[in-house]
Motif scaffolding. Structure first.
Motif, PDB file in Angstrom:
ATOM      1  N   VAL A 107      20.162 -31.382 -15.712  1.00  0.00           N
ATOM      2  CA  VAL A 107      19.775 -29.966 -15.678  1.00  0.00           C
ATOM      3  C   VAL A 107      20.844 -29.143 -16.415  1.00  0.00           C
ATOM      4  N   ARG A 108      22.105 -29.461 -16.147  1.00  0.00           N
ATOM      5  CA  ARG A 108      23.190 -28.721 -16.795  1.00  0.00           C
ATOM      6  C   ARG A 108      23.170 -28.922 -18.316  1.00  0.00           C
ATOM      7  N   ALA A 109      22.997 -30.163 -18.746  1.00  0.00           N
ATOM      8  CA  ALA A 109      23.006 -30.438 -20.190  1.00  0.00           C
ATOM      9  C   ALA A 109      21.910 -29.615 -20.870  1.00  0.00           C
ATOM     10  N   PHE A 110      20.744 -29.598 -20.252  1.00  0.00           N
ATOM     11  CA  PHE A 110      19.601 -28.881 -20.825  1.00  0.00           C
ATOM     12  C   PHE A 110      19.879 -27.370 -20.865  1.00  0.00           C
ATOM     13  N   LEU A 111      20.355 -26.820 -19.748  1.00  0.00           N
ATOM     14  CA  LEU A 111      20.547 -25.365 -19.706  1.00  0.00           C
ATOM     15  C   LEU A 111      21.759 -24.914 -20.524  1.00  0.00           C
ATOM     16  N   VAL A 112      22.796 -25.746 -20.587  1.00  0.00           N
ATOM     17  CA  VAL A 112      23.956 -25.387 -21.419  1.00  0.00           C
ATOM     18  C   VAL A 112      23.515 -25.248 -22.883  1.00  0.00           C
ATOM     19  N   ALA A 113      22.679 -26.160 -23.339  1.00  0.00           N
ATOM     20  CA  ALA A 113      22.190 -26.088 -24.725  1.00  0.00           C
ATOM     21  C   ALA A 113      21.391 -24.798 -24.952  1.00  0.00           C
ATOM     22  N   GLN A 160      23.824 -21.895 -25.150  1.00  0.00           N
ATOM     23  CA  GLN A 160      24.565 -21.831 -26.421  1.00  0.00           C
ATOM     24  C   GLN A 160      23.702 -21.214 -27.530  1.00  0.00           C
ATOM     25  N   GLU A 161      22.385 -21.389 -27.403  1.00  0.00           N
ATOM     26  CA  GLU A 161      21.482 -20.810 -28.414  1.00  0.00           C
ATOM     27  C   GLU A 161      21.373 -19.286 -28.305  1.00  0.00           C
ATOM     28  N   MET A 162      21.892 -18.721 -27.212  1.00  0.00           N
ATOM     29  CA  MET A 162      21.740 -17.272 -26.992  1.00  0.00           C
ATOM     30  C   MET A 162      22.441 -16.423 -28.049  1.00  0.00           C
ATOM     31  N   VAL A 163      23.330 -17.030 -28.825  1.00  0.00           N
ATOM     32  CA  VAL A 163      24.013 -16.262 -29.868  1.00  0.00           C
ATOM     33  C   VAL A 163      23.009 -15.715 -30.892  1.00  0.00           C
TER      34      VAL A 163
END
Ligand code: CDP
Length: 228
Positions: A111-117, A120-123
């Motif tokens: 879940v963390r790996a998916f949400l961290v990615a 990071q795209e929020m830029v």
């Protein structure tokens, strides 16, 4: 920033009810940056899992649901919001079942790996203020603007019980303290990305500071560094 030189990220981490949300929203408003509440994504995932009656103790079931659901982001008045399978969870993100289960969902590495990615795209939304538990340690460790906001547990319980009284009409301080302590413990002791002070983060203890003072300090430091 290493991944995009023209975008600034202000990372604000800390335990529950440390003042992060209020401070982060106001810092974003003053700087005219976009606000991202990373906790709302973990809460959103929890909301969806509960609603689909997924057994949260079975990570593979949670991951299966995560891979099937459609998560879409959009910005409104410089705040990032999302829908899951077309639905906006809104205030349900703050409901009791969500807050009692979110730390278990957030401890699942997949879940963390998916949400961290996704975070990071929020830029793509431009300059952002992002609050959470691992923004300075994992999501944007290269950001020059890293803060760790803290406050004494009793003060945090007092603040959160006031919020709950406003929302739900009840908010017994000692019960809130128990619930916060349990969640903090899970967040700080989990194997993947536990809550900790990021390297180079500035620690602000807000127990005896006003929100305005904390906001002013962060805004002044970011402006000074950016020359804006
Ligand atoms: O509002 P509050 O500080 O109580 O919580 P939140 O920021 O909405 O985060 C809810 C939960 O999501 C936390 O207790 C963590 O378990 C998880 N979380 C996380 O693991 N990593 C993040 N970056 C943000 C939240």
């Amino acid at each position: 920033m290493s991944n995009n030189h023209s975008v600034s990220v202000v990372a604000i981490d800390g335990p529950s009810a440390s003042g992060k949300s209020t401070v982060s929203k106001r810092v974003a408003q003053e700087l005219k940056f976009t606000y991202v509440d990373s906790g709302s994504l973990y809460r959103g995932m929890t909301w969806k899992a509960l609603r689909e009656s997924v057994n949260i103790g079975q990570p593979e079931q949670v991951l299966d649901l995560m891979n099937r659901m459609k998560l879409e982001f959009y910005a409104e008045n410089r705040v990032v919001l999302f829908t899951i399978d077309g639905e906006d969870p809104g205030l349900q993100l703050r409901s009791e079942p969500v807050r009692e289960n979110v730390a278990d969902i957030a401890a699942i590495p997949g879940v963390r790996a998916f949400l961290v990615a996704r975070l990071q795209e929020m830029v793509r939304f431009g300059d952002i203020v992002m609050e959470g538990r691992d923004i300075g340690t994992v999501v944007f460790p290269e950001s020059p603007f890293k803060y760790y906001l803290d406050a004494d547990p009793e003060e945090r319980a007092r603040r959160r019980s006031l919020e709950l009284k406003n929302m739900e009409g009840v908010g017994d301080v000692s019960k809130v303290l128990d619930s916060l302590t349990r969640r903090d413990k899970k967040d700080s002791t989990r194997k993947t990305a536990p809550l900790q002070i990021a390297l180079g983060a500035k620690v602000i203890n807000s127990t005896s500071m006003t929100i305005e003072e904390v906001v002013a300090q962060i805004v002044a430091e970011v402006r000074a560094a950016l020359g804006t």
